[in-house]
Design a protein around this motif. Structure first.
Motif, PDB file in Angstrom:
ATOM      1  N   MET A 313       0.819  -1.191   0.000  1.00  0.00           N
ATOM      2  CA  MET A 313       0.000   0.000   0.000  1.00  0.00           C
ATOM      3  C   MET A 313       0.865   1.258   0.000  1.00  0.00           C
ATOM      4  N   GLN A 314       2.010   1.216   0.677  1.00  0.00           N
ATOM      5  CA  GLN A 314       2.902   2.360   0.652  1.00  0.00           C
ATOM      6  C   GLN A 314       3.504   2.559  -0.734  1.00  0.00           C
ATOM      7  N   VAL A 315       3.775   1.452  -1.439  1.00  0.00           N
ATOM      8  CA  VAL A 315       4.259   1.553  -2.817  1.00  0.00           C
ATOM      9  C   VAL A 315       3.209   2.239  -3.687  1.00  0.00           C
ATOM     10  N   LEU A 316       1.924   1.909  -3.489  1.00  0.00           N
ATOM     11  CA  LEU A 316       0.856   2.531  -4.268  1.00  0.00           C
ATOM     12  C   LEU A 316       0.690   4.007  -3.903  1.00  0.00           C
ATOM     13  N   VAL A 317       0.937   4.357  -2.623  1.00  0.00           N
ATOM     14  CA  VAL A 317       0.872   5.769  -2.219  1.00  0.00           C
ATOM     15  C   VAL A 317       1.903   6.583  -2.978  1.00  0.00           C
ATOM     16  N   ASP A 318       3.128   6.076  -3.035  1.00  0.00           N
ATOM     17  CA  ASP A 318       4.189   6.789  -3.755  1.00  0.00           C
ATOM     18  C   ASP A 318       3.890   6.873  -5.247  1.00  0.00           C
ATOM     19  N   LEU A 319       3.366   5.784  -5.795  1.00  0.00           N
ATOM     20  CA  LEU A 319       3.040   5.777  -7.227  1.00  0.00           C
ATOM     21  C   LEU A 319       1.906   6.746  -7.533  1.00  0.00           C
ATOM     22  N   ALA A 376      -6.258   4.133   6.192  1.00  0.00           N
ATOM     23  CA  ALA A 376      -6.325   5.370   6.993  1.00  0.00           C
ATOM     24  C   ALA A 376      -4.944   5.771   7.486  1.00  0.00           C
ATOM     25  N   GLU A 377      -4.164   4.792   7.850  1.00  0.00           N
ATOM     26  CA  GLU A 377      -2.825   5.073   8.381  1.00  0.00           C
ATOM     27  C   GLU A 377      -1.901   5.677   7.339  1.00  0.00           C
ATOM     28  N   GLN A 378      -2.030   5.244   6.088  1.00  0.00           N
ATOM     29  CA  GLN A 378      -1.092   5.664   5.046  1.00  0.00           C
ATOM     30  C   GLN A 378      -1.613   6.834   4.211  1.00  0.00           C
ATOM     31  N   GLY A 379      -2.678   7.485   4.652  1.00  0.00           N
ATOM     32  CA  GLY A 379      -3.088   8.744   4.065  1.00  0.00           C
ATOM     33  C   GLY A 379      -4.047   8.657   2.882  1.00  0.00           C
ATOM     34  N   TRP A 380      -4.701   7.533   2.677  1.00  0.00           N
ATOM     35  CA  TRP A 380      -5.626   7.421   1.546  1.00  0.00           C
ATOM     36  C   TRP A 380      -6.911   8.228   1.768  1.00  0.00           C
ATOM     37  N   CYS A 381      -7.226   8.564   3.016  1.00  0.00           N
ATOM     38  CA  CYS A 381      -8.400   9.401   3.252  1.00  0.00           C
ATOM     39  C   CYS A 381      -8.193  10.813   2.698  1.00  0.00           C
ATOM     40  N   ARG A 382      -6.961  11.212   2.508  1.00  0.00           N
ATOM     41  CA  ARG A 382      -6.635  12.515   1.935  1.00  0.00           C
ATOM     42  C   ARG A 382      -6.370  12.437   0.433  1.00  0.00           C
ATOM     43  N   LEU A 383      -5.875  11.294  -0.041  1.00  0.00           N
ATOM     44  CA  LEU A 383      -5.481  11.165  -1.448  1.00  0.00           C
ATOM     45  C   LEU A 383      -6.675  10.937  -2.376  1.00  0.00           C
ATOM     46  N   VAL A 384      -7.615  10.096  -1.969  1.00  0.00           N
ATOM     47  CA  VAL A 384      -8.731   9.745  -2.863  1.00  0.00           C
ATOM     48  C   VAL A 384      -9.585  10.951  -3.230  1.00  0.00           C
ATOM     49  N   PRO A 385      -9.928  11.882  -2.282  1.00  0.00           N
ATOM     50  CA  PRO A 385     -10.743  13.041  -2.672  1.00  0.00           C
ATOM     51  C   PRO A 385     -10.099  13.912  -3.741  1.00  0.00           C
ATOM     52  N   LEU A 403     -14.830   6.696  -1.722  1.00  0.00           N
ATOM     53  CA  LEU A 403     -15.050   7.468  -0.491  1.00  0.00           C
ATOM     54  C   LEU A 403     -16.116   6.813   0.379  1.00  0.00           C
ATOM     55  N   LEU A 404     -17.194   6.349  -0.234  1.00  0.00           N
ATOM     56  CA  LEU A 404     -18.243   5.677   0.528  1.00  0.00           C
ATOM     57  C   LEU A 404     -17.731   4.370   1.127  1.00  0.00           C
ATOM     58  N   ALA A 405     -16.893   3.639   0.350  1.00  0.00           N
ATOM     59  CA  ALA A 405     -16.355   2.380   0.865  1.00  0.00           C
ATOM     60  C   ALA A 405     -15.385   2.619   2.018  1.00  0.00           C
ATOM     61  N   MET A 406     -14.672   3.746   1.995  1.00  0.00           N
ATOM     62  CA  MET A 406     -13.693   4.073   3.035  1.00  0.00           C
ATOM     63  C   MET A 406     -14.327   4.833   4.202  1.00  0.00           C
ATOM     64  N   MET A 407     -15.598   5.106   4.135  1.00  0.00           N
ATOM     65  CA  MET A 407     -16.253   5.934   5.161  1.00  0.00           C
ATOM     66  C   MET A 407     -16.085   5.387   6.575  1.00  0.00           C
ATOM     67  N   PRO A 408     -16.112   4.078   6.820  1.00  0.00           N
ATOM     68  CA  PRO A 408     -15.956   3.594   8.204  1.00  0.00           C
ATOM     69  C   PRO A 408     -14.637   3.999   8.849  1.00  0.00           C
ATOM     70  N   CYS A 409     -13.553   4.111   8.078  1.00  0.00           N
ATOM     71  CA  CYS A 409     -12.258   4.459   8.667  1.00  0.00           C
ATOM     72  C   CYS A 409     -11.856   5.902   8.410  1.00  0.00           C
ATOM     73  N   CYS A 410     -12.576   6.611   7.531  1.00  0.00           N
ATOM     74  CA  CYS A 410     -12.177   7.964   7.140  1.00  0.00           C
ATOM     75  C   CYS A 410     -13.238   9.018   7.431  1.00  0.00           C
ATOM     76  N   ARG A 415     -14.890  14.804   7.551  1.00  0.00           N
ATOM     77  CA  ARG A 415     -15.657  15.911   8.104  1.00  0.00           C
ATOM     78  C   ARG A 415     -14.766  17.132   8.348  1.00  0.00           C
ATOM     79  N   GLN A 416     -13.514  16.899   8.627  1.00  0.00           N
ATOM     80  CA  GLN A 416     -12.589  17.993   8.882  1.00  0.00           C
ATOM     81  C   GLN A 416     -11.952  18.541   7.600  1.00  0.00           C
ATOM     82  N   ASP A 417     -12.197  17.897   6.494  1.00  0.00           N
ATOM     83  CA  ASP A 417     -11.596  18.310   5.221  1.00  0.00           C
ATOM     84  C   ASP A 417     -12.483  19.391   4.588  1.00  0.00           C
ATOM     85  N   ARG A 418     -12.084  20.672   4.787  1.00  0.00           N
ATOM     86  CA  ARG A 418     -12.876  21.782   4.265  1.00  0.00           C
ATOM     87  C   ARG A 418     -12.895  21.779   2.748  1.00  0.00           C
TER      88      ARG A 418
END
Length: 463
Positions: A313-319, A376-385, A403-410, A415-418
């Protein structure tokens, strides 16, 4: 002589009675001859001065003899069974008892008048047998085989094709036979593994293998004959063409093929593929490597567990954040969405599903894959939007579903993402207008309406 009223008859009356009696006699004789000859006698107003009335006769066709009488401008005796051309004059000679015929007035204008016997040059004479044979050939569609044109056509047709014996002889000399898929793959593997093969030849061999391994049996045969190990080894090649095509063969072979997925995972292919994604490579090579990784992870929790342990997952974050890799982002988000959804579906035992031993094993393996916490740990809640900023409707749709699929962990982070809230509001306004346009065009449940429902659902869950 008295009449029926008892008074004497005058001479004029006697003459009238004699004339009527003679006419009756003539009609009776003509009717008798007509019934025997098969001719229809029509009285004619013309007379040749001999006291005999002319008659216009329509002869019926005789099936056994269709010989046509050739009339002239002189009376001629008809033979029994002869057919008379239309328009001719026919009479019964009461003195001889013979039928006679000559040309009609209209016919005489079209026939010769040189004092000799006039001949009808337009009416040929055929026997019944000749007409029957001609009609038989016409019905069968057969023309005269001895006709020169027919012979020329046959010779031209023969010239276009080679004799069958000659073709058999040539095929025997070539010793032609059809190769099976297994034989083709064995030949390709031998060519690929040959020390004399050039890079281009090895790339072509991989390209041909990729076409064959789409079939489940061919992919399994490639493993059994040792070809899959050679393909996995090619991932370490220094040539980008060999790397990309080897990854392409792997992705096609393991797609929806569990037994091959196990062999490829145990053969160490996953680590080599992640290396291609994590190190500088051309985008086409990374696309094929990502395709192979996605084919390996889908519906295979055993490989998903290895993927998370290897830091996939970290490899995919960098990619995802690599400049110039925009074409890879939607593929990565789609893979994440598929992994989340398939785990949810396997965990929800439906009424139409009959749990068995394999189902229980898959359920156990999925329970060991902690995907959402890693996301959630590797920042996908910020990357997908970030994909919502794209102008592509398809990208927006896939981002909203993820986003809907990740809603339980994100949910808390969403809500804090203006920026996310503002983006959702702008997109809701835009797609409401697009939905109205669809409805004006008669599409009540269009594609834009589906995206608007996704936007409203995400906004509602963020409240």
């Amino acid at each position: 002589m008295s009449n029926v009223y008892g008074r004497p008859c005058s001479c004029s009356e006697v003459r009238k009675m004699l004339v009527l009696w003679m006419l009756s006699l003539l009609i009776a004789v003509a009717a008798s001859e007509n019934s025997q000859s098969g001719l229809t006698v029509l009285e004619d107003s013309g007379s040749d001065g001999t006291g005999h009335d002319e008659a216009h006769v329509n002869d019926e066709f005789d099936d056994e003899d269709l010989e046509v009488f050739q009339p002239t401008n002189q009376w001629q005796t008809l033979k029994p069974g002869q057919a008379v051309p239309r328009g001719s004059h026919v009479r019964l000679n009461l003195q001889t008892g013979q039928r006679e015929a000559k040309l009609g007035e209209e016919q005489q204008a079209r026939y010769l008048r040189d004092g000799q016997r006039a001949v009808n040059t337009k009416t040929p004479s055929f026997t019944a047998q000749e007409l029957k044979e001609t009609l038989k050939l016409f019905k069968e569609g057969v023309d005269d085989p001895t006709h020169p044109q027919r012979r020329e056509e046959e010779e031209a047709l023969k010239a276009k094709f080679r004799p069958l014996e000659e073709l058999k002889r040539d095929l025997a000399e070539l010793d032609m036979r059809v190769e099976s898929d297994v034989e083709i793959m064995r030949r390709l593997i031998t060519k690929f593994n040959s020390s004399d093969a050039t890079v281009e030849e090895r790339v072509k061999a991989l390209h041909d293998l990729e076409y064959l391994v789409h079939q489940v049996d061919n992919a399994q045969n490639l493993v059994s004959m040792g070809g899959m190990k050679l393909v996995i080894s090619a991932l370490n090649s220094s040539d980008f063409g060999l790397q990309g095509n080897a990854a392409f063969v792997l992705g096609s072979a393991i797609s929806s093929n569990p037994s091959v997925q196990v062999d490829v995972t145990e053969g160490g292919a996953l680590l080599k593929l992640l290396t291609l994604l994590a190190t500088p490579r051309p985008v086409p090579v990374k696309k094929k490597a990502l395709f192979a990784v996605a084919s390996l992870l889908r519906h295979f929790p055993y490989a998903q567990g290895h993927f998370l342990k290897l830091g996939g997952m970290q490899v995919l974050v960098d990619l995802f954040q690599t400049p110039g890799g925009e074409a890879l982002r939607i593929r990565i988000v789609t893979l994440i969405y598929d992994m989340i959804v398939e785990k949810e579906l396997i965990s929800q035992s439906g009424m139409d599903q009959i749990p068995d031993s394999s189902y229980q094993e898959r359920l156990r393996q999925y329970s060991e894959v902690a995907l959402l916490p890693v996301l959630a740990e590797q920042g996908w809640c910020r990357l997908v939007p970030a994909l919502l900023a794209s102008s592509e409707h398809d990208w927006r749709e896939k981002a909203l579903r993820t986003l809907l699929a990740m809603m339980p962990c994100c949910q808390a982070e969403f809500r804090q993402d203006r920026a996310l809230s503002l983006s959702l509001g702008d997109l809701q306004t835009q797609y409401r207008e697009l939905v109205l346009t669809e409805k004006d065009l008669g599409d009540e449940e269009g594609y834009f309406g589906e995206i608007l429902v996704l936007l409203d659902t995400v906004a509602l869950k963020m409240q």
